[in-house]
Design a protein around this motif. Sequence first.
Motif, PDB file in Angstrom:
ATOM      1  N   PHE A  60       0.838  -1.201   0.000  1.00  0.00           N
ATOM      2  CA  PHE A  60       0.000   0.000   0.000  1.00  0.00           C
ATOM      3  C   PHE A  60       0.876   1.256   0.000  1.00  0.00           C
ATOM      4  O   PHE A  60       0.712   2.152  -0.832  1.00  0.00           O
ATOM      5  N   LEU A  61       1.859   1.292   0.916  1.00  0.00           N
ATOM      6  CA  LEU A  61       2.719   2.459   1.021  1.00  0.00           C
ATOM      7  C   LEU A  61       3.589   2.605  -0.230  1.00  0.00           C
ATOM      8  O   LEU A  61       3.750   3.701  -0.768  1.00  0.00           O
ATOM      9  N   TRP A 100       1.817   4.133  -3.163  1.00  0.00           N
ATOM     10  CA  TRP A 100       1.643   5.584  -3.071  1.00  0.00           C
ATOM     11  C   TRP A 100       2.937   6.327  -3.392  1.00  0.00           C
ATOM     12  O   TRP A 100       2.913   7.397  -4.014  1.00  0.00           O
ATOM     13  N   VAL A 101       4.078   5.791  -2.958  1.00  0.00           N
ATOM     14  CA  VAL A 101       5.357   6.412  -3.314  1.00  0.00           C
ATOM     15  C   VAL A 101       5.506   6.424  -4.836  1.00  0.00           C
ATOM     16  O   VAL A 101       5.863   7.432  -5.452  1.00  0.00           O
ATOM     17  N   TRP A 129       0.763   9.101   5.450  1.00  0.00           N
ATOM     18  CA  TRP A 129       1.916   9.045   4.550  1.00  0.00           C
ATOM     19  C   TRP A 129       1.505   9.176   3.084  1.00  0.00           C
ATOM     20  O   TRP A 129       2.094   9.993   2.363  1.00  0.00           O
ATOM     21  N   PRO A 130       0.493   8.425   2.624  1.00  0.00           N
ATOM     22  CA  PRO A 130       0.064   8.634   1.237  1.00  0.00           C
ATOM     23  C   PRO A 130      -0.264  10.094   0.942  1.00  0.00           C
ATOM     24  O   PRO A 130       0.120  10.625  -0.105  1.00  0.00           O
ATOM     25  N   PHE A 179       2.984  12.022   0.576  1.00  0.00           N
ATOM     26  CA  PHE A 179       3.648  11.706  -0.698  1.00  0.00           C
ATOM     27  C   PHE A 179       2.965  12.448  -1.840  1.00  0.00           C
ATOM     28  O   PHE A 179       3.600  13.100  -2.670  1.00  0.00           O
ATOM     29  N   MET A 180       1.648  12.313  -1.893  1.00  0.00           N
ATOM     30  CA  MET A 180       0.888  12.875  -3.004  1.00  0.00           C
ATOM     31  C   MET A 180       0.992  14.393  -3.010  1.00  0.00           C
ATOM     32  O   MET A 180       1.172  15.012  -4.058  1.00  0.00           O
TER      33      MET A 180
END
Lengths: 205, 114
Positions: free
Chosen positions: A26-27, A30-31, B86-87, B90-91
């Motif tokens: 999941f993480l 997103w990266v 965190w997402p 990042f975004m």
Amino acid sequence: MANSADLSKGLPANPEKATLDGKNKFLGAWVFLAGETTMFAVFFGTYLGLQSGTAGGPEPSEIFQLPLVFIMTMLLLTSSLTSVMAIYAMKKNQFQKLKRWMWITVALGAVFLGFEIYEFVEYVEHGLGFTTSAFASSFYALVGLHGAHVLFGLLWATLLLVRNRNAGITLTNAPKFYVFSLYWHFIDVVWVFIFSAVYLMGIGG
Amino acid sequence: MAEDMEQPFEKSSMSNEEKRKINREQRVQMIAFAVMIGLTLLAFIAAGSDMLPGTFTIPFILLLAVVQLFLQLYYFMHLKDKDHGWPNSFMISGLVLTAPTIVALMLLIGIVKF
């Protein structure tokens, strides 16, 4: 691998994040998507900078067809919704429904890609080759990059569906389906900017 | 544990309360989709009509695209939900880099060079 969820009661409500493996995927997804954002920004910037350099070749407003772009937009937007539905089916442990929605997503994506190939062939016939002008090169690079992402997504989803056709929803494949749906939404977001900044501004701007 | 990961489940562990919640969420997603279709239609109508000047159409279309971006990210991709810190960062970092990149490229190769 440490499981935080109690598996005796059945599929956890968020199967994609029930394991450390799933959380990492999941993480990582997103990266990756954040990196893709900047990559597409470079292609958009190049196109917007070079779009007026038509070098005597066809101009955007001469070749772009609103109806075709509209159909393609609706196809991709709908496929984004069907992949949302697939993920909700996955969370409710409805494997058949997950497969059905995923296949509909793949089918819509494939039709979209078919229209895009048709569109490019049409443009080439109108005298817009890749090296015709700065506009042509940057247009094909940007829209083609998006098309390549769609193609990659189609192969990805097909592979997932074929490999897991009889697997049921497990803690191994749930994160995979989830990550695919994130990717697919992202591709749809990029298309929103392509139809706005490339096609609509090329015609109406 | 390894074989657990490959095992399908007979049922969902969701309680009735959770099921109601997820069905409600699904309805919200349908509304988000309807709004996106509406925004897309508006953008195409604005671009296709001859009555509107370009100085209005371009900012209007871009504004609609940005609204769609947030609908996709926050609803379809669940960035509004919890556990998405965190997402989100990042975004947001990616998008913050995007704007100056596009502007710089447009100025450098679009205006200075031509």
